[in-house]
Enzyme design. Sequence first.
Site, PDB file in Angstrom:
ATOM      1  N   ASP A  65       0.824  -1.216   0.000  1.00 24.68           N
ATOM      2  CA  ASP A  65       0.000   0.000   0.000  1.00 24.68           C
ATOM      3  C   ASP A  65       0.859   1.268   0.000  1.00 24.68           C
ATOM      4  OD1 ASP A  65      -2.076  -1.746   0.228  1.00 24.68           O
ATOM      5  OD2 ASP A  65      -2.818  -0.984   2.148  1.00 24.68           O
ATOM      6  N   HIS A 116      -5.896   2.981  -4.016  1.00 26.24           N
ATOM      7  CA  HIS A 116      -5.850   3.126  -2.552  1.00 26.24           C
ATOM      8  C   HIS A 116      -6.325   4.520  -2.137  1.00 26.24           C
ATOM      9  CE1 HIS A 116      -4.773   1.817   1.406  1.00 26.24           C
ATOM     10  NE2 HIS A 116      -3.740   2.625   1.550  1.00 26.24           N
ATOM     11  N   HIS A 120      -5.130   9.124   0.752  1.00 23.26           N
ATOM     12  CA  HIS A 120      -5.124   8.274   1.947  1.00 23.26           C
ATOM     13  C   HIS A 120      -6.060   8.824   3.026  1.00 23.26           C
ATOM     14  CE1 HIS A 120      -3.767   5.546   5.105  1.00 23.26           C
ATOM     15  NE2 HIS A 120      -3.187   4.843   4.145  1.00 23.26           N
ATOM     16  N   HIS A 207       3.745  -2.427   3.165  1.00 28.10           N
ATOM     17  CA  HIS A 207       3.869  -1.115   2.534  1.00 28.10           C
ATOM     18  C   HIS A 207       5.233  -1.017   1.857  1.00 28.10           C
ATOM     19  CE1 HIS A 207       0.869  -0.673   5.725  1.00 28.10           C
ATOM     20  NE2 HIS A 207       0.339   0.299   5.000  1.00 28.10           N
TER      21      HIS A 207
END
Length: 240
Positions: A65, A116, A120, A207
């Site tokens: 991510d 995504h 964020h 990540h």
Amino acid sequence: MRIAGSWFYNKKKRGRLIWVTAGMACMAAGCCVAFCMQVSLRAPTEVRETMAMNESVKKVAITFDDGPNPDYTEMLLSGLKERGVNATFFLLGKEVEQYPEIVKKIHEGGHLIGTHSYEHVNLSNLTDAAAIEQVDKTNAAIHAIIGEFPEYIRPPFGCWKPNLDYETTMIEVLWDVDPKDWATSNSSVIAQRVLGDVEENDIILLHDASESSVLAAFKIIDELKTQGYTFVTVEEILLE
């Protein structure tokens, strides 16, 4: 024409994606059972052997991510290529616009790209219009670079708005194993958290925003390969 129904992802461990079509589920299930029985009875020996081999393969998906990251994503891509592993990347639209060349490298490496959000943010805290903008803006940025629209979304914090299922065509993807790699710089700790919890057909959350996470990913991949695991994209896990 869109068929009435919705995608559901069971958030319990080992849960998977299911498409439910109103009024047709039972009939479809009956047809599927009949067809599968026919195949198993009539398929040539080599076909049955191939089916058995596919069923015996232990699959796992490793996902990343918050990228693309200018410092660590390319390091990760290099290690994945050396290991012959395809991963899934859930990208932030804002970062996509800043680092289009890295997005190209992810795509050219055979990895699956998902959305995504753009910045964020917790989509469930936004209005429907604002949440859709976060998704659409990111999808457009990715499409402009690789010529394809993402089909999968991992909403930040795992917070999706179910009522948006009819407003977008995105399929929500969560995870089974989360080592919280963002909370430590010790790659060995991150790797052990995953290795101590992972099971067949799991989706691993990592990540690509730190060296420790990237190094942990390599440790995880190397160890799971010795255990007979094959790495696939989330698409193969969810839609198998």
